[in-house]
Scaffold this active site. Structure first.
Site, PDB file in Angstrom:
ATOM      1  CB  CYS A  47      34.198 -79.019  74.467  1.00 51.43           C
ATOM      2  SG  CYS A  47      32.604 -78.964  75.294  1.00 51.43           S
ATOM      3  CG  HIS A 103      36.167 -75.406  75.328  1.00 57.84           C
ATOM      4  ND1 HIS A 103      35.167 -74.905  74.525  1.00 57.84           N
ATOM      5  CD2 HIS A 103      35.542 -76.168  76.270  1.00 57.84           C
ATOM      6  CE1 HIS A 103      33.998 -75.339  74.959  1.00 57.84           C
ATOM      7  NE2 HIS A 103      34.197 -76.093  76.015  1.00 57.84           N
ATOM      8  CG  ASN A 139      30.828 -74.733  76.836  1.00 56.04           C
ATOM      9  OD1 ASN A 139      31.060 -75.028  75.665  1.00 56.04           O
ATOM     10  ND2 ASN A 139      31.122 -75.538  77.834  1.00 56.04           N
TER      11      ASN A 139
HETATM   12  N1  COA Z   1      22.428 -69.401  89.832  1.00 60.98           N
HETATM   13  C1  COA Z   1      22.369 -69.395  91.172  1.00 60.98           C
HETATM   14  N2  COA Z   1      22.771 -70.424  91.923  1.00 60.98           N
HETATM   15  C2  COA Z   1      23.255 -71.503  91.286  1.00 60.98           C
HETATM   16  C3  COA Z   1      23.346 -71.572  89.895  1.00 60.98           C
HETATM   17  C4  COA Z   1      22.902 -70.460  89.161  1.00 60.98           C
HETATM   18  N3  COA Z   1      22.949 -70.422  87.818  1.00 60.98           N
HETATM   19  N4  COA Z   1      23.876 -72.766  89.546  1.00 60.98           N
HETATM   20  C5  COA Z   1      24.111 -73.418  90.688  1.00 60.98           C
HETATM   21  N5  COA Z   1      23.729 -72.667  91.746  1.00 60.98           N
HETATM   22  C6  COA Z   1      23.785 -72.991  93.157  1.00 60.98           C
HETATM   23  C7  COA Z   1      23.664 -74.482  93.403  1.00 60.98           C
HETATM   24  O1  COA Z   1      22.302 -74.866  93.400  1.00 60.98           O
HETATM   25  C8  COA Z   1      24.295 -74.608  94.747  1.00 60.98           C
HETATM   26  O2  COA Z   1      23.364 -74.225  95.719  1.00 60.98           O
HETATM   27  P1  COA Z   1      23.239 -75.037  97.110  1.00 60.98           P
HETATM   28  O3  COA Z   1      24.590 -74.867  97.768  1.00 60.98           O
HETATM   29  O4  COA Z   1      22.134 -74.342  97.793  1.00 60.98           O
HETATM   30  O5  COA Z   1      22.978 -76.448  96.725  1.00 60.98           O
HETATM   31  C9  COA Z   1      25.402 -73.568  94.715  1.00 60.98           C
HETATM   32  O6  COA Z   1      25.060 -72.645  93.670  1.00 60.98           O
HETATM   33  C10 COA Z   1      26.771 -74.142  94.453  1.00 60.98           C
HETATM   34  O7  COA Z   1      26.655 -75.043  93.358  1.00 60.98           O
HETATM   35  P2  COA Z   1      27.918 -75.729  92.736  1.00 60.98           P
HETATM   36  O8  COA Z   1      27.492 -76.561  91.574  1.00 60.98           O
HETATM   37  O9  COA Z   1      28.698 -76.397  93.825  1.00 60.98           O
HETATM   38  O10 COA Z   1      28.677 -74.427  92.233  1.00 60.98           O
HETATM   39  P3  COA Z   1      30.159 -74.277  91.746  1.00 60.98           P
HETATM   40  O11 COA Z   1      30.827 -73.303  92.595  1.00 60.98           O
HETATM   41  O12 COA Z   1      30.809 -75.589  91.492  1.00 60.98           O
HETATM   42  O13 COA Z   1      29.936 -73.587  90.320  1.00 60.98           O
HETATM   43  C11 COA Z   1      29.936 -74.192  87.987  1.00 60.98           C
HETATM   44  C12 COA Z   1      29.195 -74.273  89.328  1.00 60.98           C
HETATM   45  C13 COA Z   1      29.130 -74.994  86.973  1.00 60.98           C
HETATM   46  C14 COA Z   1      29.965 -72.720  87.578  1.00 60.98           C
HETATM   47  C15 COA Z   1      31.373 -74.753  88.172  1.00 60.98           C
HETATM   48  O14 COA Z   1      31.324 -76.027  88.774  1.00 60.98           O
HETATM   49  C16 COA Z   1      32.081 -74.858  86.875  1.00 60.98           C
HETATM   50  O15 COA Z   1      32.438 -73.871  86.289  1.00 60.98           O
HETATM   51  N6  COA Z   1      32.330 -76.088  86.379  1.00 60.98           N
HETATM   52  C17 COA Z   1      32.892 -76.336  85.088  1.00 60.98           C
HETATM   53  C18 COA Z   1      31.722 -76.489  84.184  1.00 60.98           C
HETATM   54  C19 COA Z   1      32.089 -76.367  82.754  1.00 60.98           C
HETATM   55  O16 COA Z   1      32.574 -75.359  82.305  1.00 60.98           O
HETATM   56  N7  COA Z   1      31.781 -77.410  82.036  1.00 60.98           N
HETATM   57  C20 COA Z   1      31.927 -77.479  80.650  1.00 60.98           C
HETATM   58  C21 COA Z   1      33.300 -77.952  80.302  1.00 60.98           C
HETATM   59  S1  COA Z   1      33.262 -78.404  78.638  1.00 60.98           S
END
Ligand code: COA
Length: 315
Positions: free
Chosen positions: A108, A242, A272
């Site tokens: 990125c 970003h 993204n």
């Molecule tokens: N829709 C519904 N539920 C979803 C989902 C979706 N699209 N994606 C994940 N979940 C669920 C998971 O399965 C999990 O369920 P469980 O508790 O039953 O296992 C729950 O939501 C929580 O998952 P988790 O991964 O812990 O969520 P989070 O609060 O960390 O949010 C992101 C996930 C990806 C949105 C967050 O971690 C994030 O923004 N990370 C940065 C990612 C990013 O931008 N990366 C690129 C940088 S270049």
């Protein structure tokens, strides 16, 4: 160097959160509050290299330069269909470039890593006019059965043309190599001698670790770089962050204690798009007429590697 032209190009297919919830256990209600993403552009019948060439042609047209004026071309890309030649050569062929064509895979923050290279070559007296294209199709990296990754990404290309000038005030690059945080593997051609087990794995991401890294790296680098440039936050017109996730951008905004209007954003309808993100955002902000000569733009990006980078530019 100095940016004298910007361009961008997006796939025509727009996929909304509701369209995703037709085949995935997800919803607009889950995605929007956690990411800020409402829809994204996704490649359907387009070739990535055509989007890239289109973005480059727009940036060249805006710059007033011809392809024959460009004496260095860098393409930033993570994944495309060709393992060889480099995507830069494929785009270079489409544009009719004859200068060196170089590829980088810095995820990125690739745009800022590319800026660093052209600025260093310019300071070494090795170029006058450079083209940077960031072209990405992360929609082809994720499993579309994996709701935790595929909802986050969108495809597209952005480009800038640079020429002689002293508008790049500073660049700060940072790496915390940890290949288990964001990764994808593919299987290469078999040979009679391969005995190790090999697997093809779509994009995997430790979302929370990446979130923490992004906010920490971005805020630390931005503050350090501004101070290195002899500037304060009051000097900054816009933060071009970003567009990974609205919550990451909000955390950065809160930490820096800077107002909403200093953070142009297109995450809601792009998702993204990896290294293309900052260049698409720059082009859209530029084409809206929001940039004035003398504005100070602070770029900040972070991603796989883990890599991050910041740059301070005068417009
Ligand atoms: N829709 C519904 N539920 C979803 C989902 C979706 N699209 N994606 C994940 N979940 C669920 C998971 O399965 C999990 O369920 P469980 O508790 O039953 O296992 C729950 O939501 C929580 O998952 P988790 O991964 O812990 O969520 P989070 O609060 O960390 O949010 C992101 C996930 C990806 C949105 C967050 O971690 C994030 O923004 N990370 C940065 C990612 C990013 O931008 N990366 C690129 C940088 S270049």
């Amino acid at each position: 160097m100095r940016i004298i032209g910007t361009g961008s190009s997006l796939p025509k297919k727009v996929v909304t959160n509701d369209m995703l919830s037709e085949f995935l256990d997800t919803s607009d209600e889950w995605i929007v509050p956690r990411t800020g993403i409402r829809s994204r552009h996704v490649i359907s019948d387009e070739e990535l290299e055509d989007l890239a060439a289109d973005a480059a042609a727009k940036a060249l047209a805006a710059s007033g330069l011809k392809t024959s004026d460009i004496d260095y071309f860098i393409c930033s890309n993570v994944v495309n269909e060709y393992l060889t030649p480099g995507l830069s050569c494929i785009i270079g062929y489409k544009l009719g470039l004859t200068c060196p064509c170089v590829d980088i895979n810095c995820a990125c923050p690739g745009f800022i890593y590319a800026l660093d290279i052209v600025e260093a070559r310019w300071k070494a007296g090795k170029l006058h006019n450079a083209l940077i294209v960031c072209a990405e199709e992360p929609s082809r990296m994720t499993s579309w059965q994996d709701r935790s990754t595929c909802v986050l990404f969108g495809d597209g290309a952005g480009a800038v043309v640079l020429t002689d000038g002293d508008n790049i005030r500073g660049i700060n690059l940072h790496a915390e190599p940890s290949p288990d945080k964001i990764w994808q593997k593919r299987i290469l051609e078999p040979t009679p001698y391969i005995t190790k087990e090999e697997v093809s794995v779509p994009l995997q991401m430790k979302g929370r670790d990446v979130f923490r890294f992004a906010v920490n790296a971005s805020t630390t680098q931005v503050e350090a770089l501004l101070s290195e440039c002899g500037m304060t936050k009051d000097d900054v017109t816009y933060y071009m962050v970003h567009q990974a996730n609205a919550r990451i951008i909000d955390s950065i905004k809160q930490y820096l204690a800077e107002p909403e209007e200093k953070f142009p954003s297109n995450i809601a309808d792009h998702g993204n798009s990896s290294s293309a993100s900052c260049t698409i955002l720059l082009d859209e902000t530029n084409r809206k007429g929001l940039l004035k000569k003398g504005d100070i733009l602070v770029f900040s990006a972070f991603g796989a590697g883990l890599l991050s980078a910041a740059a301070v530019l005068e417009w």
